[in-house]
Design a protein around this motif. Structure first.
Motif: not given
Length: 516
Positions: A71-76, A78-83, A108-113
């Motif tokens: 659900r987080r509003d991340w771009d690529q 943001d996701f790379q930093d988290y990983v 890559h990150f896809v945002t959604g429920n």
């Protein structure tokens, strides 16, 4: 240049090496993974570091894409930093920038429920794009690192969006985390739900204990050594103890744990699977079909021993000394209902109605806030039928024991009697100790590394089938129903080895729990 070749044609294999040589590392072919629940503790602490470690060891295809869904509003970025933070904190192998950059390019990150049609359509478009860019060839594993309540939504969306359907020469697989249901009825419904979208051969149910080297070594110990086979039966074995003890409390998991308890959390999956590996007959070979068939035979023959009031025990920890620290009790844990009857300690007696094991009790126990953290399997042997030694010469000797240490200090101990040096005939116990860390220079891979790679390779030997899951619940359900109808669990102080009722389980027959 090598990376480009791997991306186009899959992993490179030295043609001078025998492809059937099992000593060679197995490398996944073109494929990618989507993790649902990627922001949860399991993904952060275990899955993401394991994927990096696989890449670092050269076991993933060069273009391996990793997609997170949440659900987080991340771009690529943001996701790379988290990983990266997760990998730096939890990776087993050395962090190398070149490996990281190659892996990060495919993140890559896809945002959604989980019930969001548009988000899953976006996910489908992203995977199609990555197939073209990263060479994943339409082969995708979907890791459901989410509570079972969300399985229905995710499976429905994977089916609706076409993500669950593989094209020609492609595969789609789903990896499911425990708990596999709450009892046999819910497990059956859960299996039916998953199998309505994915064929059983494409479903990989994770039991991380089966990925541990020492658990797999049970098979080598039993079937590679003639030394053990003749005595691995009721003629020589008095009883078997299978223990998984933790020295920690619930901590921040109180809300999750309440209503589940020790038996559902550990016995139904980990300990019953260990029982099956210890008790199974020799398979024709180690293919998934043969291993699973032998385990199923054992589970079908296993049942709880009556009367359950005397052959089972459960407890809740109270405050007490855990080593040098004073630990608060369960009812003082934040988020735990003080009136709850959920057990933090569970023990039961099982029997296997087979020629090999008839009459041998299997004692299973697990608990939190126990004396120390340890998982082990102990085969305790019968006394010799005749003892020619002088009376009193064996006062310091107990029963022979073979102990398989699963964690920590992985290895095996054999306890047997030996003469004490001197003029008198005095026999005393000694230990023969095998340690993995001392015997092998290779470091054992983390369990999730092995299991993730196996899922990508379509190697299902270490994954329980739906039938195994339902049979495990069939064994445990009568115990859970009995406990639900019979008051509160007993209490035991933190730092001890459980309630007195657990000791009485064994003392009725002159036996006692091991104190590892």
């Amino acid at each position: 240049m090598t990376d480009q070749l791997q991306q186009q044609h899959g992993p490179w294999i030295n043609p001078l090496r025998d492809p059937n040589d099992k000593r060679l590392p197995r490398i996944a072919g073109p494929s990618g993974m989507v993790i649902f629940g990627v922001t949860g503790d399991l993904a952060r602490k275990k899955l993401l570091p394991a994927i990096y470690d696989l890449a670092n060891r050269g076991l993933l295809p060069a273009g391996f894409p990793l997609v997170g869904y949440g659900r987080r509003d991340w771009d690529q970025s943001d996701f790379q930093d988290y990983v990266r933070k997760a990998v730096e904190a939890g990776a087993r192998t050395e962090f190398r920038e070149n490996v990281w950059h190659r892996l990060a390019e495919g993140m890559h990150f896809v945002t959604g429920n989980f019930d969001d049609d548009q988000a899953f359509d976006n996910l489908a478009n992203k995977l199609e794009e990555l197939d073209s860019e990263r060479g994943s060839a339409g082969n995708w594993a979907f890791y459901l690192s989410v509570p079972p309540d969300f399985f229905s939504d995710v499976c429905h969306q994977l089916q609706r969006s076409g993500l669950a359907q593989a094209g020609p020469q492609q595969w789609r697989r789903v990896i499911v985390e425990k708990p596999f249901g709450h009892n046999q009825e819910t497990a059956t419904k859960l299996n039916e739900l998953i199998n309505s979208v994915f064929e059983e051969k494409s479903v990989f149910r994770i039991d991380h204990y089966l990925g541990k080297e020492t658990v797999q070594n049970i098979l080598a110990l039993r079937f590679a050594n003639q030394l053990f086979d003749p005595m691995w039966n009721s003629h020589y074995v008095d009883h078997v103890q299978i223990t998984m003890a933790e020295d920690i409390g619930l901590g921040g998991r109180a809300g999750y744990y309440d209503g589940i308890g020790a038996a559902r959390d550990v016995i139904q999956n980990h300990l019953i699977q260990l029982l099956a590996l210890v008790a199974m007959e020799e398979p024709i070979d180690f293919t998934p079909e043969q291993l699973q068939a032998e385990k199923i035979k054992v589970l079908k023959a296993t049942r709880a021993v009556e009367p359950l009031a005397k052959t089972t025990a459960r407890g809740q920890y109270t405050s007490g000394w855990q080593g040098s620290e004073f630990a608060k009790g369960l009812r003082e844990e934040e988020g735990f209902d003080p009136d709850s009857t959920t057990e933090t300690y569970a023990a039961c007696t099982l029997e296997i109605n087979s020629r090999r094991w008839a009459g041998v009790p299997f004692y299973l126990r697990t608990g939190k806030r126990l004396g120390r953290r340890v998982t082990e399997i102990a085969l305790v042997f019968k006394d010799a039928p005749h003892q020619p030694f002088p009376e009193g010469s064996r006062h310091a000797q107990g029963q022979n024991v073979v102990v398989i240490r699963v964690q920590p200090d992985e290895g095996m101990i054999m306890r047997f009697g030996s003469k004490v040096p001197g003029s008198a005939m005095e026999v005393r116990d000694v230990n023969m100790d095998f340690s993995y860390s001392e015997a092998f220079t290779e470091e054992s891979p983390e369990a999730y590394e092995r299991l993730i790679l196996d899922a990508l390779l379509d190697e299902a030997s270490l994954f329980p089938t739906n039938e195994e899951v339902e049979l495990s619940w069939q064994i445990l359900d009568p115990i859970l129903e009995f406990w639900a109808e019979n008051g509160r669990p007993d209490e035991y102080p933190a730092g001890t080895w459980g309630p007195e009722s657990a000791d009485r389980m064994l003392s009725r027959f002159g036996r006692a729990w091991r104190r590892p």
